[in-house]
Write an enzyme that holds these catalytic residues in place. Structure first.
Site, mmCIF file in Angstrom:
data_model
loop_
_atom_site.group_PDB
_atom_site.id
_atom_site.type_symbol
_atom_site.label_atom_id
_atom_site.label_comp_id
_atom_site.label_asym_id
_atom_site.label_seq_id
_atom_site.Cartn_x
_atom_site.Cartn_y
_atom_site.Cartn_z
ATOM 1 N N ARG A 1 -53.451 16.663 114.334
ATOM 2 C CA ARG A 1 -55.005 16.886 114.222
ATOM 3 C C ARG A 1 -55.431 16.605 112.673
ATOM 4 O O ARG A 1 -56.676 15.968 112.522
ATOM 5 C CB ARG A 1 -55.482 18.113 114.750
ATOM 6 C CG ARG A 1 -57.015 18.127 114.844
ATOM 7 C CD ARG A 1 -57.697 18.690 113.735
ATOM 8 N NE ARG A 1 -57.200 19.966 112.974
ATOM 9 C CZ ARG A 1 -57.139 20.354 111.893
ATOM 10 N NH1 ARG A 1 -57.365 19.332 110.923
ATOM 11 N NH2 ARG A 1 -56.399 21.377 111.374
ATOM 12 N N THR B 1 -58.474 18.420 95.690
ATOM 13 C CA THR B 1 -57.963 19.321 94.972
ATOM 14 C C THR B 1 -57.073 18.740 94.082
ATOM 15 O O THR B 1 -56.135 17.669 94.036
ATOM 16 C CB THR B 1 -57.083 19.949 96.357
ATOM 17 O OG1 THR B 1 -57.842 20.590 97.165
ATOM 18 C CG2 THR B 1 -56.175 21.316 95.541
ATOM 19 N N TRP C 1 -51.821 18.175 97.183
ATOM 20 C CA TRP C 1 -51.886 18.772 98.583
ATOM 21 C C TRP C 1 -52.701 17.734 99.421
ATOM 22 O O TRP C 1 -53.484 18.225 100.148
ATOM 23 C CB TRP C 1 -52.449 19.993 98.693
ATOM 24 C CG TRP C 1 -51.708 21.041 97.846
ATOM 25 C CD1 TRP C 1 -52.153 21.734 96.908
ATOM 26 C CD2 TRP C 1 -50.267 21.335 97.992
ATOM 27 N NE1 TRP C 1 -51.202 22.629 96.330
ATOM 28 C CE2 TRP C 1 -49.906 22.438 97.052
ATOM 29 C CE3 TRP C 1 -49.314 21.000 99.015
ATOM 30 C CZ2 TRP C 1 -48.796 23.031 97.008
ATOM 31 C CZ3 TRP C 1 -47.960 21.590 98.663
ATOM 32 C CH2 TRP C 1 -47.619 22.574 97.829
ATOM 33 N N ILE C 2 -52.239 16.286 99.487
ATOM 34 C CA ILE C 2 -53.206 15.300 100.178
ATOM 35 C C ILE C 2 -52.315 14.672 101.403
ATOM 36 O O ILE C 2 -51.493 14.256 101.290
ATOM 37 C CB ILE C 2 -53.316 14.356 99.205
ATOM 38 C CG1 ILE C 2 -53.878 14.631 97.793
ATOM 39 C CG2 ILE C 2 -54.446 13.254 99.760
ATOM 40 C CD1 ILE C 2 -55.108 15.338 97.737
ATOM 41 N N LEU D 1 -66.083 18.144 103.682
ATOM 42 C CA LEU D 1 -65.513 19.423 104.062
ATOM 43 C C LEU D 1 -66.306 19.991 105.203
ATOM 44 O O LEU D 1 -65.714 20.670 105.972
ATOM 45 C CB LEU D 1 -65.116 20.426 102.910
ATOM 46 C CG LEU D 1 -64.487 19.703 101.794
ATOM 47 C CD1 LEU D 1 -64.245 20.850 100.680
ATOM 48 C CD2 LEU D 1 -63.020 19.460 102.582
ATOM 49 N N GLU E 1 -58.820 23.333 103.245
ATOM 50 C CA GLU E 1 -60.354 23.003 103.539
ATOM 51 C C GLU E 1 -61.087 24.418 103.370
ATOM 52 O O GLU E 1 -61.974 24.851 104.319
ATOM 53 C CB GLU E 1 -60.504 22.681 104.864
ATOM 54 C CG GLU E 1 -59.839 21.389 105.211
ATOM 55 C CD GLU E 1 -60.223 20.293 105.325
ATOM 56 O OE1 GLU E 1 -61.591 20.049 105.338
ATOM 57 O OE2 GLU E 1 -59.433 19.211 105.574
#
Lengths: 392, 248
Positions: free
Chosen positions: A97, A139, A169-170, A247, A371
């Site tokens: 997801r 981020t 953190w991608i 977001l 998120e």
């Protein structure tokens, strides 16, 4: 993993609130997950490998930008359809997801909403089929909950920009073809930048040894004097509101997705409790197990109703950032608690890869942080109802 | 190639079956309906033929409006047209009569129906259609190759296979083997979008007379609890069979 016996709980006949097309889309995604994700996901997680072979199928079932208009390669579907697809994908695995919602909400959405016509035509059709994979860089190592403090920057060199900085953190970064990167210009204004693989000075090192989202590739984006053509700047919106708008869409997808994990954990625990015999009878007949199961289906039902209503509001353009925050926060927390309770019902079996529960639980430890953290979403609600900013 | 696929809308195979009104009516409350699995093999084969040789695929269902979601799914999978005969499919002969009438009014080269429906398991509708129309009928087909008008079929028989040669037009009964389960189609987004604009036509039945009348349904007795007896403990097994199960 053992055979996928999943049967979705629908205690309050929520299906009656959906259109026939919603159900067709949802059922197709559900069937696809059973056929293509369930048989391979446990091994992919154990090996910490993203199953690239599913990308084409993910595109075919509408996993990439289903609400993007048809002329740009999307399916032109409504927001409830998007949510239902996310629900079914996350029922399979949060990592799958994540790949889908990053592509849809954090890459296709900003190009669609903030991009030029040329940018839309160049990227969106290929992103919709999965021929291109995208990622989103907001981020930074020192700026998580405070994205406005970012140091990644662009400098105007006349006929192009020079991009410097790093993102962390991608999701999808290690194999992404295009990154939607947010960087400050010389005036301190945040701009959206389309960074393409192969640009000199752009690298995407992978983050290893995760205990969560192991079937999803995570990495960094490093920019060392990357020359960016002026045509690669998103022209139609800037400022922090631009990435936060993305977001909103991604958090909405998470709100639906985590219902999927909760339903999968509940379904697994209910089936196990009916079959597991202790003291001469099924453990489902014991009050403490019934309490857990009854509370689970109650929480799932509440989340289903809340999220369906959010979908109706989003379809009519009335869903607020604060409402989306509340729903994301509630649903991720609900799903994580249900994963933990389900694990208890399965006893020692719950920690094995034979069942999906522990995998979901570990995935959700990321989902409750990314998120917008659980705490930050609480402060968004707090600010919305009091008018007071408690972030800083 | 002009192909007609007969589609039944049946309860999902994991459904819990109950009856109402003194066990005379099926309780559809909370039941999810799906394409009859035997029909789905036939539909998939029809799609493959269409993709390799061209033509069109029509699906026909006898049923009330509640079957339309299942019909819409067949359109999303790739069927071109859908026709619903507006009556409940309770009686096999009346169902076959309606479908035969539609076939008579529209020329088809190949008619495919599941060898039976997974709900009532009558298994007679395709044979009845063939009889009414005077067409050849081969049931339980597990392979089919078409070369012009010449059709080579393989039919499953007890303990073996029967190879058959026949000319179009024909009616076949489909089952697993005609295509494999892994080849069954999941509607993709493009198909779902296209299905919005594909025609689903409703026609009225030529006759509403039923030839049979269901008196009541009985469910099989629920399975008892399974007892495991140690392989070495034959006397205990005999004791349980004799005194508890009372079968020896």
């Amino acid at each position: 993993m053992s055979q996928d016996l999943y049967q979705a709980p629908d205690y309050f006949l929520m299906d009656e609130l959906l259109t026939e097309e919603h159900k067709l889309i949802r059922d197709a995604a559900r069937e696809w997950v059973k056929r293509e994700v369930s048989p391979i996901i446990e091994e992919a997680c154990q090996k910490a490998e993203f199953p690239k072979q599913i990308i084409k199928g993910l595109g075919e079932i509408g996993g990439f930008g289903p609400y993007i208009p048809v002329e740009y390669g999307g399916a032109g579907l409504d927001q409830i359809s998007y949510g239902l697809i996310m629900q079914e994908l996350e029922r399979g695995d949060s990592g799958i997801r994540s790949t889908s919602s990053v592509q849809s909400s954090l890459v296709m959405y900003p190009i669609w909403k903030y991009g030029s016509e040329e940018q839309k035509m160049k990227f969106l059709p290929k992103l919709a089929t999965g021929e291109f994979i995208g990622c989103f860089g907001l981020t930074e190592p020192d700026h998580g909950s405070n994205p406005g403090g970012m140091v990644t920057n662009i400098k105007d060199m006349g006929d192009h920009y020079i991009l410097n900085g790093a993102k962390m953190w991608i999701s999808n970064s290690p194999f992404a073809d295009v990154a939607v990167v947010w960087a400050k210009n010389e005036e301190g204004r945040i701009k959206g930048v389309l960074v393409e693989r192969g640009m000199e000075g752009f690298s995407t090192p992978e983050t290893h040894n995760k205990w969560s989202l192991r079937a999803s590739a995570t990495g960094e984006l490093v920019f060392n004097n990357v020359k960016i053509p002026k045509d690669n700047i998103l022209p139609n919106k800037d400022g922090l509101g631009a990435p936060l708008g993305c977001l909103d869409s991604a958090r909405y997808g998470i709100a639906w997705g985590t219902i999927g994990t909760a339903m999968d954990c509940y379904d697994t625990a209910l089936r196990y409790a009916k079959q597991r015999i202790q003291f001469g009878k099924p453990i489902a007949s014991f009050q403490l197990q019934q309490k857990k199961l009854a509370e689970m289906i109650t929480e799932i039902t509440k989340a289903q109703l809340l999220t369906w209503r959010l979908g109706v509001l989003k379809n009519s353009g009335r869903a607020t950032t604060a409402q989306i925050s509340m729903c994301k926060r509630n649903n991720v927390d609900m799903a994580l608690n249900i994963a933990r309770q389900s694990r208890q019902i399965l006893g020692a079996m719950g920690i094995t890869g034979e069942y999906s529960i522990m995998r979901h639980m570990m995935n959700l430890e990321s989902v409750i942080t990314y998120e917008g953290t659980h705490d930050i979403h609480l402060l968004i609600t707090g600010m919305d109802i009091t008018g007071e900013n408690a972030f800083k | 190639m002009n192909i007609l696929v007969c589609i039944s809308s049946v309860p999902d195979t994991t459904s819990k079956i109950n009856f109402t009104d003194n066990n005379t009516k099926f309780d559809s409350n909370g039941i999810q309906f799906v394409i009859n699995p035997y029909d789905e093999f036939g539909l998939t084969k029809a799609m493959m033929i269409k993709e390799s040789t061209g033509g069109k695929v029509t699906i026909i269902t006898v049923g009330n409006a509640t079957v339309e979601p299942v019909m819409r799914k067949t359109l999303a999978i790739g069927a071109d047209y859908a026709v619903r005969v507006n009556m409940s499919a309770i009686d096999s002969f009346s169902t076959a009569t309606e479908i035969a009438n539609y076939i008579q009014e529209n020329n088809f080269d190949l008619i495919i129906a599941g060898r039976e429906s997974s709900d009532y398991n009558g298994g007679v509708v395709p044979g009845m259609i063939a009889e009414i129309l005077g067409l050849p009928f081969v049931n339980a087909c597990i392979d089919m190759e078409i070369d012009g008008d010449d059709v080579k079929l393989i039919r499953e028989i007890d303990g073996g296979k029967e190879m058959i040669s026949v000319n179009l037009p024909i009616i076949i009964g489909s089952q697993k083997g005609l295509v494999e389960e892994s080849e069954l189609r999941i509607p993709n987004m493009r198909g779902i979008m296209q299905s919005r604009s594909k025609p689903l036509t409703v026609i009225e039945p030529i006759s509403t007379m039923l030839h049979t009348n269901t008196i009541s349904f009985d469910k099989p007795e629920e399975k008892g609890i399974c007892k495991l007896v140690d392989a070495d403990n034959v006397s205990e097994l005999v004791n349980l069979l004799q005194n508890e199960a009372k079968v020896i």
